[in-house]
Scaffold this active site. Sequence first.
Site, PDB file in Angstrom:
ATOM      1  N   ASN A  26       0.866  -1.182   0.000  1.00 17.60           N
ATOM      2  CA  ASN A  26       0.000   0.000   0.000  1.00 17.60           C
ATOM      3  C   ASN A  26       0.900   1.229   0.000  1.00 17.60           C
ATOM      4  OD1 ASN A  26      -1.839   2.009   0.476  1.00 17.60           O
ATOM      5  ND2 ASN A  26      -2.301   1.401   2.583  1.00 17.60           N
TER       6      ASN A  26
ATOM      7  N   LYS B  45       0.095   4.300  -0.291  1.00 13.94           N
ATOM      8  CA  LYS B  45      -0.531   5.486   0.309  1.00 13.94           C
ATOM      9  C   LYS B  45      -0.294   6.716  -0.583  1.00 13.94           C
ATOM     10  CE  LYS B  45       0.161   3.239   4.700  1.00 13.94           C
ATOM     11  NZ  LYS B  45       0.299   3.353   6.139  1.00 13.94           N
TER      12      LYS B  45
ATOM     13  N   HIS C 150      -9.155   0.831   5.047  1.00 16.66           N
ATOM     14  CA  HIS C 150      -7.855   1.038   5.700  1.00 16.66           C
ATOM     15  C   HIS C 150      -8.050   1.953   6.920  1.00 16.66           C
ATOM     16  CE1 HIS C 150      -3.770   2.317   6.470  1.00 16.66           C
ATOM     17  NE2 HIS C 150      -3.396   1.204   5.866  1.00 16.66           N
TER      18      HIS C 150
ATOM     19  N   GLU D 216      -6.458   4.365   7.985  1.00 12.91           N
ATOM     20  CA  GLU D 216      -6.302   5.805   7.729  1.00 12.91           C
ATOM     21  C   GLU D 216      -7.571   6.385   7.105  1.00 12.91           C
ATOM     22  OE1 GLU D 216      -2.624   5.442   5.604  1.00 12.91           O
ATOM     23  OE2 GLU D 216      -1.665   4.806   7.465  1.00 12.91           O
TER      24      GLU D 216
ATOM     25  N   GLU E 224      -5.356  -5.625  10.479  1.00 13.50           N
ATOM     26  CA  GLU E 224      -4.319  -4.622  10.723  1.00 13.50           C
ATOM     27  C   GLU E 224      -4.575  -3.938  12.059  1.00 13.50           C
ATOM     28  OE1 GLU E 224      -2.331  -3.218   6.919  1.00 13.50           O
ATOM     29  OE2 GLU E 224      -4.145  -2.048   7.074  1.00 13.50           O
TER      30      GLU E 224
ATOM     31  N   GLY F 289       2.451   1.665  10.845  1.00 16.67           N
ATOM     32  CA  GLY F 289       3.369   2.792  10.699  1.00 16.67           C
ATOM     33  C   GLY F 289       4.071   3.165  11.995  1.00 16.67           C
TER      34      GLY F 289
ATOM     35  N   SER G 179       3.567  -2.819  10.291  1.00 20.29           N
ATOM     36  CA  SER G 179       5.034  -2.813  10.443  1.00 20.29           C
ATOM     37  C   SER G 179       5.690  -4.141  10.074  1.00 20.29           C
ATOM     38  CB  SER G 179       5.419  -2.382  11.864  1.00 20.29           C
ATOM     39  OG  SER G 179       4.931  -1.074  12.118  1.00 20.29           O
TER      40      SER G 179
HETATM   41  C1  PEP Z   1      -0.589  -0.218   6.251  1.00 21.03           C
HETATM   42  O1  PEP Z   1      -0.631   0.982   6.040  1.00 21.03           O
HETATM   43  O2  PEP Z   1      -1.512  -0.949   5.863  1.00 21.03           O
HETATM   44  C2  PEP Z   1       0.568  -0.739   6.955  1.00 21.03           C
HETATM   45  C3  PEP Z   1       0.536  -1.983   7.358  1.00 21.03           C
HETATM   46  O3  PEP Z   1       1.605   0.129   7.131  1.00 21.03           O
HETATM   47  P1  PEP Z   1       3.043  -0.226   7.771  1.00 21.03           P
HETATM   48  O4  PEP Z   1       3.531  -1.492   7.101  1.00 21.03           O
HETATM   49  O5  PEP Z   1       3.892   0.952   7.437  1.00 21.03           O
HETATM   50  O6  PEP Z   1       2.829  -0.405   9.230  1.00 21.03           O
END
Ligand code: PEP
Length: 252
Positions: free
Chosen positions: A9, A11, A97, A99, A169, A175, A215
């Site tokens: 992703n 973003k 997501h 966000e 998630e 993040g 992460s």
């Molecule tokens: C995400 O935005 O779906 C995500 C898992 O980000 P990150 O890997 O940076 O934690």
Amino acid sequence: MRKHIVAGNWKMNNDLKATKKLIKQIKKSIKKIELNTTRVIVAPTFVNLASAVKRSKKSKLEVAAQNMHQAKHGAYTGEVSAEMLKSVGVKTVILGHSERRAYFGETDELLAEKVNAALANKLEVIFCFGEELEDRKAGNQEAVVESQLNKALFHLDAEAFRHIVLAYEPVWAIGTGETATPDQAQDMHAFIRKTLANKYDADTADGVTILYGGSVKPNNAKEIFGKPDVDGGLIGGASLNPEDFFAIVNAF
Ligand code: PEP
């Protein structure tokens, strides 16, 4: 057998030039390995989708959108419909997501509408959900996840789940550099599968690909992906670096 997926992703990162470059690098690296049952997907920003699809043709790299609007068309300034995604060759869309939920007020009720619109247009959905840190601290993570699935997806019939990929998630791991332990991920994925089996049937539950996101990095991917109910990952930060993303793909 369930498909494994590693999805990046991107973003709101990568302009057109950077998109072309990263697609080229990923295509080159995945060409070197036998992907077997693993699908590799990247999700660039809307404006670069058409170019990304064009450049991924004749390769195993797939392209997804990061979001879409639930309406067919109309006066929704700044929005993009499922039909528009399809018209540029996109076959998969990420919905829900954290966000989108946190910064754009997307609720599970709205997401149910988006899921319906995506499926009606034969788009595959990568549906994201997961608990906040307070939920985890209070031991409510399973109840939260069950409620998200219930409100956004459980109006669907079992057949529809052939076009749904789940992405668990935990919000506290996105993040932040903080990852769920492989056991925490496995416990939640097993719970999700059990919830699907109770709502639908064992075959449906067994067939759904469940990704972990939060992460995932080259140094932890192998252990997380090694868990029996973890079928891959949704990768944010590390998907912007071609070497890291390739190392995560290669963890399978
Ligand atoms: C995400 O935005 O779906 C995500 C898992 O980000 P990150 O890997 O940076 O934690």
